[in-house]
Design a protein around this motif. Sequence first.
Motif, mmCIF file in Angstrom:
data_model
loop_
_atom_site.group_PDB
_atom_site.id
_atom_site.type_symbol
_atom_site.label_atom_id
_atom_site.label_comp_id
_atom_site.label_asym_id
_atom_site.label_seq_id
_atom_site.Cartn_x
_atom_site.Cartn_y
_atom_site.Cartn_z
ATOM 1 N N SER A 1 0.840 -1.200 0.000
ATOM 2 C CA SER A 1 0.000 0.000 0.000
ATOM 3 C C SER A 1 0.872 1.247 0.000
ATOM 4 C CB SER A 1 -0.933 0.010 1.224
ATOM 5 O OG SER A 1 -0.203 0.053 2.419
ATOM 6 N N THR A 2 0.380 2.263 -0.696
ATOM 7 C CA THR A 2 1.065 3.553 -0.663
ATOM 8 C C THR A 2 0.800 4.189 0.694
ATOM 9 O OG1 THR A 2 -0.854 4.571 -1.693
ATOM 10 C CG2 THR A 2 0.945 3.961 -3.152
ATOM 11 N N VAL B 1 -0.287 6.350 3.737
ATOM 12 C CA VAL B 1 -1.180 7.417 4.188
ATOM 13 C C VAL B 1 -0.322 8.257 5.128
ATOM 14 C CG1 VAL B 1 -3.202 7.947 5.593
ATOM 15 C CG2 VAL B 1 -3.261 6.037 3.966
ATOM 16 N N PHE C 1 4.045 0.486 2.296
ATOM 17 C CA PHE C 1 3.785 -0.411 3.431
ATOM 18 C C PHE C 1 3.429 -1.814 2.946
ATOM 19 C CE2 PHE C 1 3.424 3.530 5.683
ATOM 20 C CZ PHE C 1 3.552 3.249 7.034
ATOM 21 N N ASN D 1 0.659 -4.474 4.456
ATOM 22 C CA ASN D 1 -0.450 -4.530 5.416
ATOM 23 C C ASN D 1 -1.172 -5.867 5.337
ATOM 24 O OD1 ASN D 1 -0.655 -1.180 4.752
ATOM 25 N ND2 ASN D 1 -0.925 -1.843 6.868
ATOM 26 N N TRP E 1 2.725 9.907 11.663
ATOM 27 C CA TRP E 1 2.245 9.349 10.398
ATOM 28 C C TRP E 1 3.390 9.007 9.458
ATOM 29 C CZ3 TRP E 1 -3.142 10.889 8.136
ATOM 30 C CH2 TRP E 1 -4.109 10.609 9.110
ATOM 31 N N ARG F 1 7.371 3.142 10.096
ATOM 32 C CA ARG F 1 7.436 2.384 11.346
ATOM 33 C C ARG F 1 7.783 0.922 11.086
ATOM 34 N NH1 ARG F 1 2.389 4.200 13.040
ATOM 35 N NH2 ARG F 1 3.350 6.217 12.736
ATOM 36 N N ASP G 1 3.345 -1.919 13.295
ATOM 37 C CA ASP G 1 2.118 -1.398 13.893
ATOM 38 C C ASP G 1 1.148 -2.550 14.059
ATOM 39 O OD1 ASP G 1 1.632 1.220 14.601
ATOM 40 O OD2 ASP G 1 0.917 1.829 12.629
#
Length: 172
Positions: free
Chosen positions: A43-44, A46, A54, A56, A89, A92, A95
Amino acid sequence: MIRCHIGLGSNLADPAGQLRRALDGLARLPDSRLVGCSPLYGSTPVGPADQPDFINAVAALDTDLPPLTLLDALQGLEQAAGRERLRHWGERTLDLDLLLYGEQSIHHPRLTVPHPRMLERAFVLVPLADLAPTLTLPDGSTLASHRQQCDDAGVWYHEAAPDVGHDDISQL
Ligand code: ROI
């Protein structure tokens, strides 16, 4: 047992490996059973765009742990991953978000469930709808309706769901 859904995300330090290790950790939580995981999605970001994409996924966990105990356990797994959070934001290491705790609504200074931003986030809705297409939220709305309305342009299939059906998933 209560069926919980947990969002997993990483964009640092081998993100897909981070998610696999996190699933291994979830599978070892006390009074809990890891019952499923969505495929891994790319995912791009946010948030700031100058950070890596990312990976996910969403996992389903059946648990007898109360919500705040489960939250502590998830934060423990984040710490064990050497969680780094470089900016708000931003990027990381790992999460783990408690998205849903059965059909309960939870309002506590440390924890809001359903996760307050999950319905705006395709990187949550796409894997969650894969894993639990018939889910109903505490407000009576269906996950399918939220999934249909979300813009999923920034989310793509990355690799097959890790097999969490076996006792030992550590080598996956
Ligand atoms: N963006 C994406 N695509 N995936 C995430 O897991 C994610 N997590 C976050 C922020 C930084 C908001 N952006 C994200 O916490």
